[in-house]
Design an enzyme around this catalytic site. Sequence first.
Site, PDB file in Angstrom:
ATOM      1  N   TYR A 311      51.889  40.520  59.409  1.00 40.63           N
ATOM      2  CA  TYR A 311      50.782  41.370  58.961  1.00 40.63           C
ATOM      3  C   TYR A 311      50.259  42.256  60.090  1.00 40.63           C
ATOM      4  O   TYR A 311      49.648  43.297  59.831  1.00 40.63           O
ATOM      5  CB  TYR A 311      49.612  40.542  58.446  1.00 40.63           C
ATOM      6  N   HIS A 374      56.791  31.517  56.647  1.00 47.37           N
ATOM      7  CA  HIS A 374      56.381  32.576  55.727  1.00 47.37           C
ATOM      8  C   HIS A 374      57.322  32.704  54.530  1.00 47.37           C
ATOM      9  O   HIS A 374      56.900  32.775  53.396  1.00 47.37           O
ATOM     10  CB  HIS A 374      56.292  33.896  56.498  1.00 47.37           C
ATOM     11  N   ASN A 380      55.817  30.154  49.634  1.00 47.69           N
ATOM     12  CA  ASN A 380      56.755  30.520  48.573  1.00 47.69           C
ATOM     13  C   ASN A 380      57.850  29.465  48.412  1.00 47.69           C
ATOM     14  O   ASN A 380      59.016  29.767  48.194  1.00 47.69           O
ATOM     15  CB  ASN A 380      57.393  31.881  48.854  1.00 47.69           C
ATOM     16  N   GLN A 393      51.941  27.902  49.900  1.00 48.27           N
ATOM     17  CA  GLN A 393      51.204  29.121  49.566  1.00 48.27           C
ATOM     18  C   GLN A 393      52.116  30.014  48.736  1.00 48.27           C
ATOM     19  O   GLN A 393      53.136  30.508  49.217  1.00 48.27           O
ATOM     20  CB  GLN A 393      50.757  29.828  50.849  1.00 48.27           C
ATOM     21  N   ARG A 475      32.066  42.928  46.366  1.00 46.28           N
ATOM     22  CA  ARG A 475      33.155  42.092  45.841  1.00 46.28           C
ATOM     23  C   ARG A 475      33.359  40.829  46.676  1.00 46.28           C
ATOM     24  O   ARG A 475      33.741  39.786  46.145  1.00 46.28           O
ATOM     25  CB  ARG A 475      34.440  42.917  45.732  1.00 46.28           C
ATOM     26  N   MET A 476      33.120  40.935  48.001  1.00 44.96           N
ATOM     27  CA  MET A 476      33.156  39.713  48.821  1.00 44.96           C
ATOM     28  C   MET A 476      32.197  38.678  48.248  1.00 44.96           C
ATOM     29  O   MET A 476      32.535  37.489  48.125  1.00 44.96           O
ATOM     30  CB  MET A 476      32.737  40.023  50.263  1.00 44.96           C
ATOM     31  N   GLU A 486      31.805  27.358  34.421  1.00 44.42           N
ATOM     32  CA  GLU A 486      33.144  26.901  34.066  1.00 44.42           C
ATOM     33  C   GLU A 486      33.716  27.736  32.927  1.00 44.42           C
ATOM     34  O   GLU A 486      32.980  28.319  32.133  1.00 44.42           O
ATOM     35  CB  GLU A 486      33.118  25.431  33.633  1.00 44.42           C
ATOM     36  N   LEU A 487      35.028  27.759  32.846  1.00 39.52           N
ATOM     37  CA  LEU A 487      35.712  28.314  31.686  1.00 39.52           C
ATOM     38  C   LEU A 487      35.670  27.286  30.558  1.00 39.52           C
ATOM     39  O   LEU A 487      35.793  26.078  30.805  1.00 39.52           O
ATOM     40  CB  LEU A 487      37.164  28.650  32.026  1.00 39.52           C
ATOM     41  N   GLU A 490      38.284  26.916  25.065  1.00 41.78           N
ATOM     42  CA  GLU A 490      38.856  28.057  24.338  1.00 41.78           C
ATOM     43  C   GLU A 490      39.359  29.119  25.315  1.00 41.78           C
ATOM     44  O   GLU A 490      40.440  29.691  25.129  1.00 41.78           O
ATOM     45  CB  GLU A 490      37.811  28.668  23.408  1.00 41.78           C
TER      46      GLU A 490
END
Length: 527
Positions: A311, A374, A380, A393, A475-476, A486-487, A490
Amino acid sequence: MEYIDLYLIHWPMTVKPGKYEFPFPKDEIEPFDMKSVWEAMEECLRLGLTKAIGVSNFSSKKLHALLSTAQIPPSVNQVEVNPLWQQRKLRELCVAKGIQICAWSPLGARGALWGSDGVMECAVLMEIAEAKGKTLAQICLRWVYEQGDVVLVKSFNEKRMMENLDILGWELSDEDNHKISQIPQCKGYQGLDFVSPSGLTNPSWSFGMVRFDSIIVERERLQRTVGLIEPIVDSAVIPSGIVISSIYLKYKKMGRIPEVLLISAAPDSKPMPMIGFGTATYPFGPSEAARSAVVRAVAAGYRHFDTAAVYGSETSLGEAVADAVESGLVGSRDELFITSKLWCSDAHSDRVIPALRKTLQNLQMEYIDLYLIHWPIIRNFALDREIPPAVNQVEVNPLWQQKKLREFCVEKGIKICAYSPLGAKGTVWGNDRVMECEVLKEIAQAKGKTLAQICLRWVHEQGDCVLVKSYNDQRMKENLEIFDWELSEEDKYKINQIPQQRSVPAEDFISDVGPFKSLMELWDGEI
């Protein structure tokens, strides 16, 4: 009575002689001379005033410090233990040293000054209790008992007194224990009442501590109040003559970031916060924007940061951490969880250690908390390899849910950390399918949340760590606001029905001369 059976040091703390009160004035806290206090405890045992001696609220590091000088080791360590604060690291040490853990607040001390309702409102525990025909309290007490701990209960209600004893004729199943082991961990009582500059300046009080400018504060407390600390600007002059600002702390009204202990981590490692802040920006390379964003992320409450050699952001992250420490946003680098990754060009046995040393040099750090290969076997990571990593990750989002991989990782105790939880819209490796998903838009509108929050909450409810990245302050903040709701069933059913497609196919890793000749080989058929 002529004697008691067990005498404990209540807290590793000293206040001025006199009153028995709690909370006590902060200016009455004094340096704690552990060695001399324990010698006096040993004398109590020799005089027959008590049959055993021990401690209470001692961390692993404090126990190590005590054991290094004690002639008689403590018999008991009485600490907070419950399914939301399982004390795995501390229990491992106590078992090795023959110290019995005695659990206080096994139900979270709901209604007490020092407690919370987190345990008694835990959906996982409610589900297990209903399935077994037991009370939630009985599930907690049985779980503590099955760890080998003594458990302390308290009720003035006769019916509950009886229920609290009715935990010995049945057992939790392996599935029950697995579900409980996956509950995000968060200390109930932070011990804020015991933190005072005047009491923690003794050099002997160095274990388990980090420096907040020139004021020492408890590392354990700071690690457990991620996102909860807000400085109140107030200047003070300490004995060294250095002027310090923002040394008094109070709680913010923000949700806590849960943490998870990693299975193959070093004995003195810290838990991994379940939300991490990513630093990959294309084109790769260091940038002042990334450095500034990380500092602002620390201020917002993030404590887990993800980088990688490829990166080019390790330098920027290291500089940002130094900025955060210098400005007092954190006491030291030890309060942060840093992940980096070994790039493919260093994936040779003779280059791994030099590559890690280069990463540490870039970060200007003595260690990192997590190091990943990585591509292609740890980050992955596919299903048929036999390496027992602590973390895998991988891409996870509602459009690529990784059900088969998660089942394997859960079975092996490997924690999934999700990248591209929003589909990496706007990057060369991502697309806009997640952010344009009509099912997710519908759920977000109905719940009054952003679509990003729906995705992040869904990943969190899978038990995964999740990596987010935004340089936008609003957004942070929104990305952290996913823990106090919670979801619905449904909602989860609708998400479960979304057609699956990987966002990051990674064609760049396919080659006729390499180990993977096709995407099917790279991903073991999971595309």
